[in-house]
Design a protein around this motif. Structure first.
Motif, PDB file in Angstrom:
ATOM      1  N   ASP A  33     -65.443  17.945 -44.403  1.00 42.72           N
ATOM      2  CA  ASP A  33     -64.086  17.456 -44.092  1.00 42.72           C
ATOM      3  C   ASP A  33     -63.216  17.141 -45.298  1.00 42.72           C
ATOM      4  N   SER A  36     -58.962  17.576 -45.670  1.00 40.72           N
ATOM      5  CA  SER A  36     -58.183  17.412 -44.438  1.00 40.72           C
ATOM      6  C   SER A  36     -57.548  16.028 -44.376  1.00 40.72           C
ATOM      7  N   ARG A  38     -56.888  13.952 -41.416  1.00 41.18           N
ATOM      8  CA  ARG A  38     -57.407  13.083 -40.361  1.00 41.18           C
ATOM      9  C   ARG A  38     -56.397  11.973 -40.020  1.00 41.18           C
ATOM     10  N   PHE A  63     -64.007   7.920 -37.386  1.00 42.80           N
ATOM     11  CA  PHE A  63     -63.184   8.844 -38.161  1.00 42.80           C
ATOM     12  C   PHE A  63     -61.731   8.374 -38.200  1.00 42.80           C
ATOM     13  N   ASN A  64     -61.183   8.036 -37.043  1.00 40.77           N
ATOM     14  CA  ASN A  64     -59.770   7.693 -36.989  1.00 40.77           C
ATOM     15  C   ASN A  64     -59.448   6.353 -37.647  1.00 40.77           C
ATOM     16  N   ASP A  67     -61.209   7.541 -41.916  1.00 40.54           N
ATOM     17  CA  ASP A  67     -61.203   8.812 -42.638  1.00 40.54           C
ATOM     18  C   ASP A  67     -59.792   9.283 -42.958  1.00 40.54           C
ATOM     19  N   THR A  68     -59.562   9.569 -44.220  1.00 41.12           N
ATOM     20  CA  THR A  68     -58.273  10.083 -44.659  1.00 41.12           C
ATOM     21  C   THR A  68     -58.472  10.843 -45.967  1.00 41.12           C
ATOM     22  N   GLY A 184     -55.924  14.876 -35.266  1.00 39.52           N
ATOM     23  CA  GLY A 184     -57.325  14.645 -34.933  1.00 39.52           C
ATOM     24  C   GLY A 184     -57.562  13.814 -33.691  1.00 39.52           C
ATOM     25  N   GLN A 196     -59.649  19.796 -33.111  1.00 41.94           N
ATOM     26  CA  GLN A 196     -60.436  19.837 -34.337  1.00 41.94           C
ATOM     27  C   GLN A 196     -61.270  21.113 -34.462  1.00 41.94           C
TER      28      GLN A 196
END
Length: 375
Positions: A33, A36, A38, A63-64, A67-68, A184, A196
Motif C-alpha cells: 500500500d 496510496s 487512503r 486503515f481508515n 493509514d495515509t 477507500g 479498493q
C-alpha cells in the motif's frame, strides 16, 4: 525473544510443503500500500462518518483511522529500526514496499465534471501532503541503503472504471468521499465492486482497460524509481490470470497470489485455483505465496509470537519466510501511537528472528526474483 514451537500449526507446515525450496534461512518482508492516499486526514474521516459513510466495517477501521501517505518522519523512524538489525552477512533488515505509483487527480477530474479520469504520480501526491520534497528523497535514500526496495502494487489502489461510473451517476456517498479526497470505502447505495479492488471486473471490456492500466503502471514505476518492476502484487489480491501476459510482456517475473486464489472472470463470476511458491504459469510468471503474517495494528493476536511461528514453519519446510504486512502498521501521521506500537512490535519481531534463527538472511523480493529465476 524466544517462542514455543509446540504451538506451530501442522496445517501451516503442510501448506508449505509444495513449491520452491532453499536451505538458506531467507527473510523477506513485503509491505503493501505504499504510495496510496487512503485517508488524507482525521478531519476527513470525521466529516464522512457524520455524513453516514461506513468507514469501520470489517478490517477497514484500522486503515481508515491510521493509514495515509507516509511522511518523512514515518520513513526516518522505520529506517532507524531496520538499520539496527543486521543478519549474519551484515545486511540490514529490509522492506519491500509494494507501491502504488499514482493517485486520482481529484481537482482535474472535478474540473472536467467527471467525464474523464486523470491521475497524478504518487510523488506529486507526496509533495501535496507533506509540503516538501524530503519524503521522496528518503525513499531514494532507503533504496541506496538497501533498507527499502520498492516493487509494484499497481497504478492506483482503486477500481477506476466503477468509481468513475458511480461519480457520473452522482452516487451520494461516492461524491461526498470524492470531495474529501477519499476512495477507500465500500459504498452501500451503489451495486458495484469494491473500490479498493483495482482489477475486479464485471464486463469483458474491462480486460482491455486493465491491460492498459498495468502497462502504464509499469512504465511509471520505472520513470519514478529508475529501474524496472520485477514483482507485482494485485491490490486486494483480485486479478484475472490472463493479465499475466501483460506483466510478462513488460518484464515482470513474479506475482503474488493466494495459495487458494479466487480468480475473477469477465462475467463477474469467480473460480478457485490452487497455487504454490515458485509455480510457473504459461506466460513465464512465477507465483509468490506469502507464508507469514504480521499486522500489529490489528487487535486480538500476539503478532510477534505468531509471526515467529510462521517463520519456523517455513524454515522447517525449506522455504523462505515471506512476511506479509501493510503500511498502516508503521504510519503515525494520523495517529502517532499507531506508529509507535507498530515499530515496537517490528523491533521485537526482528530481535526474535535474530535470537531464534541465527543463520537467517534479510533479503528483498528483488533478490528473491534472482534466486527463483536463475538457471
Amino acid at each position: 525473544m524466544y517462542f514455543s514451537i509446540r504451538n506451530s500449526s501442522l496445517i501451516k507446515r503442510l501448506v508449505n510443503i509444495p513449491g520452491w525450496k532453499t536451505d538458506r534461512k531467507l527473510i523477506i518482508i513485503e509491505s503493501d500500500d505504499w504510495g496510496s492516499i487512503r485517508m488524507p486526514s482525521l478531519k476527513a474521516f470525521q466529516k464522512l462518518e457524520i455524513e453516514g459513510l461506513d468507514l469501520r466495517s470489517a478490517d477497514a477501521e484500522r486503515f481508515n483511522m491510521n493509514d495515509t501517505i507516509a511522511s518523512a518522519s514515518d520513513l526516518e523512524h522505520l529506517f532507524e529500526v531496520l538499520d539496527r538489525f543486521r543478519d549474519i552477512m551484515g545486511n540490514p533488515a529490509a522492506f519491500t514496499p509494494v507501491t502504488i505509483v499514482a493517485n486520482p487527480d481529484f481537482r482535474k477530474i472535478a474540473e472536467q465534471n467527471f467525464t474523464d479520469y486523470y491521475y497524478e504520480p504518487f510523488t506529486t501526491t507526496l509533495e501535496r501532503y507533506t509540503g516538501n520534497q524530503k519524503a521522496f528523497k528518503l525513499w531514494q535514500e532507503g533504496i541506496l541503503r538497501k533498507l527499502f526496495t520498492p516493487q509494484l502494487h499497481g497504478r492506483e489502489h482503486l477500481n477506476v472504471n466503477h468509481w468513475m461510473m458511480a461519480l457520473r451517476n452522482n452516487d451520494p456517498h461516492t461524491r461526498l468521499a470524492f470531495i474529501e479526497g477519499v476512495t477507500g470505502f465500500v459504498p452501500d447505495q451503489y451495486p458495484i465492486v469494491d473500490y479498493q479492488a483495482a482489477f475486479q471486473m464485471k464486463d469483458p471490456l474491462e480486460f482491455h482497460l486493465h491491460s492498459g492500466i498495468i502497462t502504464e503502471s509499469i512504465s511509471l514505476f520505472e520513470k519514478i524509481f529508475g529501474y524496472k518492476a520485477e514483482y507485482f502484487v494485485p491490490p486486494n489480491g483480485v486479478f484475472n490470470n490472463r493479465l499475466n501476459k501483460i506483466l510478462a510482456d513488460n518484464g515482470v517475473k513474479l506475482r503474488s497470489v493466494a495459495r487458494l486464489q479466487n480468480e475473477p472472470s469477465a462475467s463477474g463470476k469467480r473460480r478457485k485455483i490452487l497455487h504454490w511458491l515458485g509455480e510457473k504459469d504459461k506466460y513465464g510468471i512465477r507465483y509468490i505465496t506469502r507464508n507469514c503474517l504480521f499486522e500489529p495494528s490489528q487487535p486480538g493476536r500476539d503478532w510477534v509470537s505468531s509471526c515467529l511461528r510462521d517463520i519456523n514453519n517455513a524454515f522447517i519446510c525449506h522455504q523462505p519466510a515471506i512476511i506479509s504486512t501493510h503500511r498502516v502498521n508503521f504510519i503515525g501521521s494520523l495517529n502517532q501511537l499507531n506508529r509507535d506500537k507498530g515499530l515496537t512490535q517490528l523491533s521485537l519481531l526482528l530481535e526474535g528472528i535474530k535470537k531464534n534463527f541465527k543463520e537467517s538472511e534479510f533479503i528483498t523480493t528483488r533478490e528473491l526474483v534472482d534466486l527463483m529465476t536463475e538457471k
